[in-house]
Every structure is written in structure tokens, then in C-alpha cells.
Design a protein around this motif. Structure first.
Motif, PDB file in Angstrom:
ATOM      1  N   GLU A 194      -7.341  13.346  -0.311  1.00 29.11           N
ATOM      2  CA  GLU A 194      -6.309  12.998  -1.333  1.00 29.11           C
ATOM      3  C   GLU A 194      -5.844  11.443  -1.328  1.00 29.11           C
ATOM      4  O   GLU A 194      -5.700  11.273  -2.362  1.00 29.11           O
ATOM      5  CB  GLU A 194      -5.001  13.825  -0.728  1.00 29.11           C
ATOM      6  CG  GLU A 194      -5.165  15.355  -0.886  1.00 29.11           C
ATOM      7  CD  GLU A 194      -3.931  16.192  -0.342  1.00 29.11           C
ATOM      8  OE1 GLU A 194      -4.141  17.413  -0.533  1.00 29.11           O
ATOM      9  OE2 GLU A 194      -3.101  15.573   0.111  1.00 29.11           O
ATOM     10  N   LEU A 195      -6.294  10.936  -0.279  1.00 27.78           N
ATOM     11  CA  LEU A 195      -5.973   9.549  -0.015  1.00 27.78           C
ATOM     12  C   LEU A 195      -7.026   8.628  -1.156  1.00 27.78           C
ATOM     13  O   LEU A 195      -6.864   7.604  -1.598  1.00 27.78           O
ATOM     14  CB  LEU A 195      -6.098   8.837   1.206  1.00 27.78           C
ATOM     15  CG  LEU A 195      -4.796   9.304   2.229  1.00 27.78           C
ATOM     16  CD1 LEU A 195      -4.954   8.747   3.556  1.00 27.78           C
ATOM     17  CD2 LEU A 195      -3.413   8.564   1.522  1.00 27.78           C
ATOM     18  N   SER A 244       0.747  -1.211  -0.003  1.00 30.27           N
ATOM     19  CA  SER A 244       0.095   0.095  -0.237  1.00 30.27           C
ATOM     20  C   SER A 244       0.804   1.245  -0.039  1.00 30.27           C
ATOM     21  O   SER A 244       0.313   2.137  -0.839  1.00 30.27           O
ATOM     22  CB  SER A 244      -1.056  -0.016   1.268  1.00 30.27           C
ATOM     23  OG  SER A 244      -0.294  -0.245   2.346  1.00 30.27           O
ATOM     24  N   ARG A 245       1.896   1.338   0.746  1.00 31.99           N
ATOM     25  CA  ARG A 245       2.701   2.704   0.898  1.00 31.99           C
ATOM     26  C   ARG A 245       3.188   2.940  -0.527  1.00 31.99           C
ATOM     27  O   ARG A 245       3.114   4.089  -0.818  1.00 31.99           O
ATOM     28  CB  ARG A 245       3.619   2.317   1.786  1.00 31.99           C
ATOM     29  CG  ARG A 245       4.098   3.626   2.435  1.00 31.99           C
ATOM     30  CD  ARG A 245       3.183   4.512   3.296  1.00 31.99           C
ATOM     31  NE  ARG A 245       3.527   5.966   3.524  1.00 31.99           N
ATOM     32  CZ  ARG A 245       4.076   6.391   4.302  1.00 31.99           C
ATOM     33  NH1 ARG A 245       4.435   5.732   5.324  1.00 31.99           N
ATOM     34  NH2 ARG A 245       4.244   7.935   4.555  1.00 31.99           N
ATOM     35  N   ASP A 246       3.923   2.124  -1.051  1.00 31.82           N
ATOM     36  CA  ASP A 246       4.614   2.537  -2.361  1.00 31.82           C
ATOM     37  C   ASP A 246       3.587   2.776  -3.360  1.00 31.82           C
ATOM     38  O   ASP A 246       3.848   3.531  -4.195  1.00 31.82           O
ATOM     39  CB  ASP A 246       5.543   1.279  -2.738  1.00 31.82           C
ATOM     40  CG  ASP A 246       7.034   1.184  -1.901  1.00 31.82           C
ATOM     41  OD1 ASP A 246       7.536   2.419  -1.724  1.00 31.82           O
ATOM     42  OD2 ASP A 246       7.554   0.185  -1.740  1.00 31.82           O
ATOM     43  N   ALA A 247       2.320   1.830  -3.573  1.00 30.15           N
ATOM     44  CA  ALA A 247       1.811   2.100  -4.472  1.00 30.15           C
ATOM     45  C   ALA A 247       0.643   3.632  -4.400  1.00 30.15           C
ATOM     46  O   ALA A 247       0.653   4.160  -5.356  1.00 30.15           O
ATOM     47  CB  ALA A 247       0.783   0.925  -4.482  1.00 30.15           C
ATOM     48  N   ASP A 264      -4.730   5.893  12.298  1.00 32.90           N
ATOM     49  CA  ASP A 264      -5.993   6.137  11.598  1.00 32.90           C
ATOM     50  C   ASP A 264      -5.729   6.390  10.383  1.00 32.90           C
ATOM     51  O   ASP A 264      -6.376   5.745   9.242  1.00 32.90           O
ATOM     52  CB  ASP A 264      -7.090   7.235  12.151  1.00 32.90           C
ATOM     53  CG  ASP A 264      -6.118   8.562  12.184  1.00 32.90           C
ATOM     54  OD1 ASP A 264      -5.219   8.603  12.191  1.00 32.90           O
ATOM     55  OD2 ASP A 264      -7.026   9.551  11.805  1.00 32.90           O
ATOM     56  N   ILE A 265      -4.615   7.011   9.924  1.00 37.82           N
ATOM     57  CA  ILE A 265      -4.330   7.053   8.415  1.00 37.82           C
ATOM     58  C   ILE A 265      -3.832   6.022   7.641  1.00 37.82           C
ATOM     59  O   ILE A 265      -4.088   5.569   6.663  1.00 37.82           O
ATOM     60  CB  ILE A 265      -3.332   8.375   8.061  1.00 37.82           C
ATOM     61  CG1 ILE A 265      -4.099   9.809   8.696  1.00 37.82           C
ATOM     62  CG2 ILE A 265      -3.048   8.483   6.801  1.00 37.82           C
ATOM     63  CD1 ILE A 265      -5.487   9.811   7.730  1.00 37.82           C
TER      64      ILE A 265
END
Length: 410
Positions: free
Chosen positions: A206-207, A184-187, A348-349
Motif C-alpha cells: 500500500e505504501l 513524508s507523513r502528510d504527503a 522499519d515502516i
């Protein structure tokens, strides 16, 4: 990287290290002269004696008498999932910056005893005391191992246009030939940069926008992968992929059809650092291993083998100019100014991003009209025809028989 540097330099470096190893056999270090150490590291991230490299695991065992049990993982998230339940079987781990920060916050790491790590003096000040070292602000939990950037690797025989943007990962021309990170973080980092947002945003809108971009991209993606990118791109199985610069150098050396591009929107810059999990069974042996990896010659061997940039000043000074002058490994300041280090996001993010990632991976993209959707539709139609034939043909035959009987009665 394994084959980028000149063979002459590789042989000289191997010779120096071999002499050093022989001279150290039987002279175990003061800390941890026996026992074992359990190391959990990224794949392809340790010289192992292949392609003229020095086998650092063997060298450490000979020098210290400590047995190394070595295991590999393919993402920070895999590492975290392994350790979070309280798995204390590992002694040394090498996570990326944001994951170190998260582990510190969740009390998953031991503080280091730097009396057992005198070679820490070799680490560049920029990676000890700077605003960039937000992941370990007190410097008590980790020792930098390598650094690098995320970039674009593409096959020049499949891509015949200039590449300078993340936009290529949404280009329908390359449908079925695009590889994407499977974490998830890289994508999300790529999608956020494409939209002009910070990779460390805490703005939920934005997410959501980044998630929508990833859903649009999904029908074009051949596969969500991590370490498999190395083989898939090397074997010409895909046209384009995001990957880590150090591995891109190795891939380009092994396959001349591959090329590198730095995205104009900017990208992630990362530090991977050595740390000790909470409750590690062999903490002093772990610190002996970390100290060994900070030795100038050993750190130079790592940098030469894996292709990633070294934060070790003494090691940097030993490297051939062919390595230190490579703009992929050591980009100029104008490019580095466009990079961001991942920071640990609020819980939470993190959860929001993970939930959105699950929604991307499980999204129904049938409305996209992609090739796979048409194939599925054709298959379903064929199945319906076959089923109809199975059930209708006997009925038609029966009705036809009834008509013949009726005609004969007439």
C-alpha cells in the motif's frame, strides 16, 4: 486565527487579559521566578500582540520573571532532526501526536511533574483519557495545546468546480498550480486516503502504491512547501493546497477568494501537545510555561489567535460562538468520523516511507510529457544547434575557400 472573530470580542478578550497581566506584574509564580525558558514552536502558533491579540510571551515574562527565548519550526520532521542528535538547548516543544509517540519510544522526552501544572485540570477528558490519546497512553509526557484537521484550501477564481476530494491534486487542469506538503507523513497520508487506505498502514504494498500516486502527481506540482502555503495561497500564486484547518480560517479571513473543502475520502485529525525534551536545562521553568498556557484566559487567547481548536474546556467556554460554531474549526461528528489520528509507525515502516518519499522527490518524470519536459527538450535542442553552428560554420567556410582556390587554379 487572527481576524476571524468579531472585533468586539477580540477587544473584550484583550482587555480581560491585559487586566490580568497588570495584576500579576511583580507577583512571580512560586516555580521559576527567574532564569529562562527556551521554547521551540510552530510558526504563527503563539499570540504576539499583532492584530489586537495579547502578547503571551511578554505576559508570561512579566508574570514570572522568566526570560523566554522563542524559536519556530515548520514541520515535525524538522523538530525531530533538531533534537535527535541530543540537542538539549530547548525546554518546551509542541510536536504533533505521532511525533510525541515516537519521541517517547526513543526516550527523548521528560516525564512531567503535574504538581507544577495545576491548570492541567482545564484539559478536556476526551484529550486525557480516551482511545484517541494513543500517542501518550499514560499521560505522563505531554499536555494538549490544540487540535485540528488537514483539509483543502482553494482559490475560487482559479477553481470553478465543486471541490470535495483529494482527486483535485491529481487533476491535470491545475498543472503548475498545485501545492503539496513537503513532508513524508502528510504527503503519504493524502495519497493513502485517495486510494482508500489507512493513513497508518504498515502494508508495504500500500505504501508502494501511494508512492506511485505521488510520482504521477509530481509533474503537476508547482512546489513542495510547508509554511509557504500560507503566503502562496494568500497571494493567489496557486490554485489549490492541502493545509491545516486553523490556518485555513485565517487565510480565508484575509483573502475572500479562498475557500475550504473537507475531502470525502477522509483526512488526518491531529493533536499538538506541549512536552519537555530529555535533558532540558530549565525543566521547572518549562512546567511553569506549560501551566501558564493551560490557564483558561491564555488558552482562549491562543485559540482566538491561531484558529485551531482548543482541547481546554475552560478556554472553550470563554470563546465567542462565532468561533465555536465554525465548522472548519469544530467539524460535526459525521466528518470527524472520517478522520484518523496518526500513530507512531514501526521503525522499519517509517524508514520505508522515508525512502519512498526520497524516491518521489528525486523521480525522473520526463516520461510524463509535462510542460517543463518540453521546455527542457527545446532548450537542449537549441543548445545543440548553437554548438553545431559554432563548430560547423568555420569548417564550411574553410571548405568553401578551398573550392574557390581550386576553381581559380582551373
Amino acid at each position: 486565527m487572527k481576524k476571524f472573530v468579531s472585533k468586539g470580542f477580540a477587544m473584550i478578550l484583550a482587555g480581560v487579559l491585559a487586566v490580568s497581566a497588570v495584576g500579576s506584574v511583580g507577583a512571580a509564580e512560586e516555580v521559576g521566578s527567574n532564569g529562562e525558558v527556551n521554547v521551540y514552536n510552530w510558526g504563527e502558533y503563539m499570540p504576539d500582540g499583532v492584530d489586537g491579540s495579547v502578547d503571551l510571551i511578554e505576559k508570561f515574562e512579566q508574570k514570572t520573571g522568566i526570560k523566554v527565548n522563542y524559536k519556530e519550526y515548520d514541520s515535525n520532521e524538522t523538530l525531530y532532526a533538531e533534537l535527535k542528535p541530543g540537542n538539549t538547548s530547548y525546554d518546551v516543544i509542541i510536536p504533533s501526536d505521532y511525533m510525541i509517540s515516537r519521541m517517547i519510544e526513543e526516550d527523548m522526552l521528560e516525564k512531567l511533574n503535574f504538581d507544577n501544572i495545576p491548570n492541567y485540570k482545564n484539559i478536556m477528558d476526551a484529550y486525557k483519557n480516551s482511545d484517541d490519546v494513543q500517542y501518550d497512553p499514560t499521560g505522563e509526557y505531554s499536555v494538549p495545546f490544540s487540535w485540528g484537521t488537514v483539509a483543502i484550501v482553494y482559490n475560487k477564481t482559479m477553481v470553478d468546480e465543486p471541490v470535495d476530494s483529494w482527486d483535485i491534486f491529481w487533476d491535470e487542469k491545475y498543472a503548475g498550480q498545485i501545492l503539496m506538503f513537503d513532508n513524508s507523513r502528510d504527503a503519504f497520508g493524502i495519497a493513502l486516503k485517495k486510494l482508500g487506505y489507512s493513513q497508518n498502514t504498515t502494508n508495504e504494498a500500500e505504501l508502494e502504491a501511494a508512492a506511485e500516486e505521488l510520482r504521477k502527481q509530481k509533474p503537476l506540482v508547482q512546489a513542495y512547501v510547508m509554511d509557504q502555503i500560507f503566503d502562496k495561497m494568500g497571494n493567489g500564486e496557486a490554485a489549490v493546497a492541502p493545509y491545516y484547518a486553523g490556518d485555513i480560517i485565517t487565510m480565508m479571513a484575509e483573502n475572500p477568494d479562498l475557500a475550504y473543502a473537507f475531502p470525502k475520502e477522509g483526512t488526518n485529525r491531529f493533536v499538538d501537545a506541549m512536552a519537555i525534551p530529555k535533558g532540558a536545562p530549565n525543566k521547572e521553568n518549562a512546567e511553569a510555561f506549560i501551566n501558564f498556557m493551560c490557564d483558561a484566559e491564555n488558552a482562549a487567547a491562543v485559540a482566538e489567535y491561531i484558529g485551531y481548536s482548543t482541547p481546554n474546556q475552560a478556554a472553550y467556554e470563554l470563546l465567542d460562538e462565532e468561533i465555536t460554531g465554525n465548522p472548519i474549526a469544530y467539524p460535526d461528528d459525521s466528518l470527524l468520523a472520517k478522520t484518523e489520528f496518526f500513530v507512531n509507525l514501526p521503525a522499519d515502516i517509517n524508514q520505508k516511507m522515508q525512502d519512498l518519499w526520497v524516491s518521489v522527490k528525486t523521480a525522473d518524470t520526463s516520461a510524463s510529457g509535462g510542460t517543463s519536459t518540453w521546455i527542457i527538450a527545446v532548450v537542449i535542442a537549441a543548445v545543440v544547434v548553437v554548438i553545431a553552428a559554432i563548430f560547423l560554420i568555420p569548417v564550411l567556410r574553410k571548405n568553401a575557400g578551398k573550392k574557390k582556390v581550386a576553381n581559380r587554379k582551373k
